[in-house]
Design a protein around this motif. Structure first.
Motif, short mmCIF file in Angstrom:
data_model
loop_
_atom_site.label_atom_id
_atom_site.label_comp_id
_atom_site.label_asym_id
_atom_site.label_seq_id
_atom_site.Cartn_x
_atom_site.Cartn_y
_atom_site.Cartn_z
N GLN A 113 0.82 -1.21 0.00
CA GLN A 113 0.00 0.00 0.00
C GLN A 113 0.86 1.26 0.00
OE1 GLN A 113 -2.52 -0.79 3.39
NE2 GLN A 113 -4.01 -1.94 2.16
N GLU A 114 1.97 1.26 0.76
CA GLU A 114 2.89 2.41 0.76
C GLU A 114 3.47 2.63 -0.63
OE1 GLU A 114 5.79 1.32 3.68
OE2 GLU A 114 4.42 1.64 5.37
N LEU A 115 3.88 1.56 -1.26
CA LEU A 115 4.46 1.67 -2.60
C LEU A 115 3.42 2.13 -3.61
CD1 LEU A 115 6.67 -1.51 -2.43
CD2 LEU A 115 7.52 0.85 -2.66
N MET A 116 2.18 1.64 -3.47
CA MET A 116 1.12 2.08 -4.38
C MET A 116 0.86 3.57 -4.23
SD MET A 116 -1.40 -1.24 -4.30
CE MET A 116 -2.67 -0.48 -5.27
N ALA A 117 0.89 4.08 -2.99
CA ALA A 117 0.69 5.51 -2.76
C ALA A 117 1.83 6.31 -3.40
CB ALA A 117 0.60 5.79 -1.26
N GLN A 118 3.06 5.82 -3.26
CA GLN A 118 4.20 6.49 -3.87
C GLN A 118 4.07 6.50 -5.40
OE1 GLN A 118 7.92 4.57 -2.88
NE2 GLN A 118 9.16 6.18 -3.80
N ILE A 119 3.66 5.39 -5.96
CA ILE A 119 3.48 5.29 -7.41
C ILE A 119 2.37 6.24 -7.86
CG2 ILE A 119 2.71 3.74 -9.26
CD1 ILE A 119 4.17 1.48 -7.58
N ASP A 120 1.26 6.28 -7.12
CA ASP A 120 0.16 7.20 -7.45
C ASP A 120 0.64 8.65 -7.44
OD1 ASP A 120 -1.58 5.06 -7.73
OD2 ASP A 120 -2.50 5.32 -5.74
N ASP A 121 1.49 9.00 -6.48
CA ASP A 121 2.02 10.36 -6.40
C ASP A 121 2.84 10.70 -7.65
OD1 ASP A 121 0.82 10.71 -3.92
OD2 ASP A 121 2.70 10.43 -2.78
N ALA A 155 13.71 7.11 -11.83
CA ALA A 155 14.37 5.90 -11.32
C ALA A 155 13.69 5.41 -10.05
CB ALA A 155 15.85 6.16 -11.08
N ASP A 156 13.38 6.35 -9.14
CA ASP A 156 12.68 5.97 -7.90
C ASP A 156 11.31 5.39 -8.20
OD1 ASP A 156 14.86 6.85 -6.46
OD2 ASP A 156 13.92 8.76 -5.85
N TRP A 157 10.63 5.96 -9.15
CA TRP A 157 9.30 5.50 -9.55
C TRP A 157 9.39 4.08 -10.11
CZ3 TRP A 157 6.17 8.62 -13.77
CH2 TRP A 157 4.89 8.09 -13.92
N ALA A 158 10.36 3.85 -11.00
CA ALA A 158 10.54 2.51 -11.58
C ALA A 158 10.89 1.50 -10.49
CB ALA A 158 11.62 2.55 -12.66
N THR A 159 11.73 1.91 -9.56
CA THR A 159 12.09 1.02 -8.45
C THR A 159 10.88 0.70 -7.59
OG1 THR A 159 14.35 1.88 -8.41
CG2 THR A 159 13.57 0.81 -6.39
N ALA A 160 10.05 1.69 -7.32
CA ALA A 160 8.83 1.47 -6.52
C ALA A 160 7.91 0.48 -7.23
CB ALA A 160 8.12 2.80 -6.26
N ARG A 161 7.80 0.59 -8.53
CA ARG A 161 6.95 -0.34 -9.29
C ARG A 161 7.49 -1.77 -9.20
NH1 ARG A 161 3.64 1.58 -13.64
NH2 ARG A 161 4.48 -0.10 -14.90
N GLU A 162 8.82 -1.92 -9.34
CA GLU A 162 9.43 -3.25 -9.25
C GLU A 162 9.28 -3.81 -7.84
OE1 GLU A 162 13.44 -2.58 -10.50
OE2 GLU A 162 12.84 -2.09 -12.56
N GLU A 163 9.51 -2.95 -6.85
CA GLU A 163 9.42 -3.38 -5.46
C GLU A 163 7.98 -3.79 -5.12
OE1 GLU A 163 10.77 -1.51 -1.29
OE2 GLU A 163 11.82 -0.67 -3.04
N ARG A 164 7.02 -3.02 -5.63
CA ARG A 164 5.63 -3.37 -5.38
C ARG A 164 5.32 -4.77 -5.91
NH1 ARG A 164 1.35 -0.49 -8.94
NH2 ARG A 164 2.45 -1.86 -10.36
#
Length: 184
Positions: A113-121, A155-164
């Protein structure tokens, strides 16, 4: 001059694959090949017959390990995309197992959920659904943000997607394991 090499030490770099079978020597040679190379050259480096080299290179091509370039003569080179795909899959599998072993289903769900919020941002900030859809140069020219800042976000966004994806896989694995234990 006596041979100072001990039987347990690795072979000298110049002969790194001595003692390996021909398949391993050809594989090792192709791993070191950075540009399209003729089968005869690979055979020389692998110390085998060119016909044997072509046989294994054809097999490695079928597996996606090497790329064959048609021409006279045909040339072969290591398929970097294959090795990248293999490493990503290996890391994802290892990471999923580690995540599932160390965290409860609730911990994993919270992280998803944290990663999804970051991705949404990031999606809202860049008005795009993926980092690949963002023109970093155009963003930096249209705003006060530097190109480095934009690339860092992407890069952070791509990492968040992979991590999610990894955390979700670990959560599913953990949840199915707990369900099996409860019903077993």
């Amino acid at each position: 001059m006596p041979n100072s090499e001990s039987p347990d030490s690795p072979p000298p770099f110049e002969d790194a694959f001595r003692g390996d079978d021909v398949e391993q020597r050809i594989y090792g040679t192709i791993l070191q090949t950075r540009e399209p190379t003729a089968a005869s050259t690979i055979a020389t480096r692998a110390d085998c017959d060119p016909k044997t080299a072509r046989k294994y290179l054809g097999w490695f091509t079928d597996l996606g390990i090497v790329t064959r370039h048609d021409g006279h003569p045909a040339t072969y080179e290591r398929n970097n995309a294959y090795f990248e795909w293999r490493r990503i899959n290996q890391l994802a599998a290892e990471h999923s197992v580690e995540l599932a072993a160390e965290h409860s289903v609730e911990d994993l769900q919270q992280r998803v959920q944290e990663l999804m919020a970051q991705i949404d941002d990031y999606e809202a900030m860049y008005e795009a659904s993926t980092p690949a859809a963002v023109d970093a140069v155009a963003i930096s020219e249209a705003t006060t943000r530097t190109i480095d800042d934009v690339y860092s976000d992407l890069a952070d966004w791509a990492t968040a997607r992979e991590e999610r994806t990894r955390y979700e896989r670990a959560r599913q694995q953990r949840a199915s394991g707990e369900t099996e234990q409860a019903s077993g």
